[in-house]
Scaffold this motif. Sequence first.
Motif, PDB file in Angstrom:
ATOM      1  N   THR A 126      -0.499  -3.119 -11.218  1.00  0.00           N
ATOM      2  CA  THR A 126      -1.015  -1.782 -10.916  1.00  0.00           C
ATOM      3  C   THR A 126      -0.335  -1.190  -9.698  1.00  0.00           C
ATOM      4  OG1 THR A 126      -3.173  -2.279 -11.886  1.00  0.00           O
ATOM      5  CG2 THR A 126      -3.084  -0.448 -10.335  1.00  0.00           C
ATOM      6  N   GLN A 129       3.233  -0.163 -10.450  1.00  0.00           N
ATOM      7  CA  GLN A 129       3.294   1.120 -11.151  1.00  0.00           C
ATOM      8  C   GLN A 129       3.077   2.275 -10.185  1.00  0.00           C
ATOM      9  OE1 GLN A 129       1.097   1.392 -14.809  1.00  0.00           O
ATOM     10  NE2 GLN A 129       0.821   3.583 -14.642  1.00  0.00           N
ATOM     11  N   ARG A 130       2.167   2.094  -9.218  1.00  0.00           N
ATOM     12  CA  ARG A 130       1.931   3.168  -8.272  1.00  0.00           C
ATOM     13  C   ARG A 130       3.111   3.353  -7.322  1.00  0.00           C
ATOM     14  NH1 ARG A 130       0.850   5.252  -4.075  1.00  0.00           N
ATOM     15  NH2 ARG A 130       1.152   3.415  -2.797  1.00  0.00           N
ATOM     16  N   GLN A 131       3.801   2.252  -7.015  1.00  0.00           N
ATOM     17  CA  GLN A 131       4.935   2.329  -6.102  1.00  0.00           C
ATOM     18  C   GLN A 131       6.152   2.993  -6.742  1.00  0.00           C
ATOM     19  OE1 GLN A 131       3.676   1.848  -3.059  1.00  0.00           O
ATOM     20  NE2 GLN A 131       5.125   0.302  -2.418  1.00  0.00           N
ATOM     21  N   SER A 281      -5.245   6.863 -10.952  1.00  0.00           N
ATOM     22  CA  SER A 281      -4.918   5.478 -10.670  1.00  0.00           C
ATOM     23  C   SER A 281      -5.628   5.009  -9.408  1.00  0.00           C
ATOM     24  CB  SER A 281      -3.399   5.316 -10.482  1.00  0.00           C
ATOM     25  OG  SER A 281      -2.728   5.639 -11.681  1.00  0.00           O
ATOM     26  N   ARG A 283      -6.504   3.687  -5.835  1.00  0.00           N
ATOM     27  CA  ARG A 283      -5.809   3.739  -4.563  1.00  0.00           C
ATOM     28  C   ARG A 283      -6.673   3.035  -3.526  1.00  0.00           C
ATOM     29  NH1 ARG A 283      -1.693   7.658  -4.376  1.00  0.00           N
ATOM     30  NH2 ARG A 283      -1.690   7.450  -2.126  1.00  0.00           N
TER      31      ARG A 283
END
Length: 460
Positions: A126, A129-131, A281, A283
């Motif tokens: 996860t 993917q956010r990075q 998403s 955080r």
Amino acid sequence: MRHHWKELIAVDRYVVQSRGALHELDRQVLTLLYQPLIGHRALALYMTLWGDWELLSGQEATHRRLMELMQCSLPDIYGERLKLEGIGLLNTYVRAFGDDEPKLFLYELRPPMTPEQFFRDEMLSTFLQRQVGRHLFAQLSDFFARPMEDVARFTPVTRSFSDVFAAVPAERMVSRFSEEQRPLNEGKAHVGREEASYALDDEVFDFELFFAGLSKQLVPRRAMTAKVKEAIKKLAFLYGIPPLEMQKLVLGVIDPSYHIDIDALRQAAREWYELEHGGVSPRLVERVQPLAYRTMENANPRTKEEQLVKQLETISPRQLLKEIAGGAEPSLADLQLIEDIMFQQQLLPGVVNVLIYYVMLRTNMKLSKKYVEKIASHWARKKVKTVKEAMELAKEEAKTYQSWANEKEKGTKTVRKVVRTEMVPDWLKMDYSEPEDDDFDVEQARKEIEERLKKYRDGS
């Protein structure tokens, strides 16, 4: 208080060993999957130690050699080492010989997870993917995927061991070594394989409350295996799922044979989060201090300091940044910085709030990346968990932290005393130099932050 120069000096020696053989696939996983999470310098340290493992073959070397190879300072090497430890790529051991003798460090490399393990790990995948974003994440996932034939369409013809090899007669089943013989590999071990893993403290999830409302008839304790409990911890930490909500998710995925499908639990957790947060998403910066680590949860604040503690325990780092900015959304750079330290240093939200509050008042309402990261890594090593602990540590180490802030000004700026010390909160009554901007009024800034937090608390 232990600082990096007490933990490690340049003449301290080190030796490298590995928990398993390292292969080309490991290099790809480290470069493409781990690097976005730990940064290029931590990757460089891992690769340098990997090279030393092959080159030195168990010989000792000094940390000055590492500094020369990587062309960076010892504090930088120390900080990057902590990242490798935190994400499970490195085990560190130390052997002390005396107060005046250099220490010997054993750096034990751990191979990274396999691509399958990495992409099945809810937290790491996860955050990757956010990075890197959805598009690059999909590319990376495709790169490490390989087409597989459906074996159900074939007939198995593989022979067993006993079909191919003859049994050893019983009279020949004797020990390889006689009592007089010495093992050939004494002090050595055959290289195995133990992939990287990282640990979350049990305190991140209240299992006592979770089990208290969970019927043993519906969910027998034997169903709560170590893997299931670890998955629950990670999912609760990642998505901010309270124990009572997690009960419902577990009840929804347990099958008639009392088996908890972890994949189904992951999916249920994602769906719960999307429902709660409108598909956004997860955080870390949206998290608030866990109940287990709040000291003012059931108390009425009697002083301004206690009131501040309660506010920092019940507000998310993102919301705190927003309130400090007078309602303006925090910059992506500030959010990225805060989220990075929460993930890499595993600091709890309330502790991060103290860090934000402290740094803002010390650096003219700015978040200096190096300064924030340095204090964050220090608090992580000290295992700071509560807002009060963070405040106490900030007070105790004020001079040290201020020296860090003044490093770039060393030799060019005269250290002066703050004249308004008696007006700031007790936990900020300390001996430090003025902020870089001579016109910056610490007391006025503190009052403005408190007023904005008060408006947030009152809902005005």
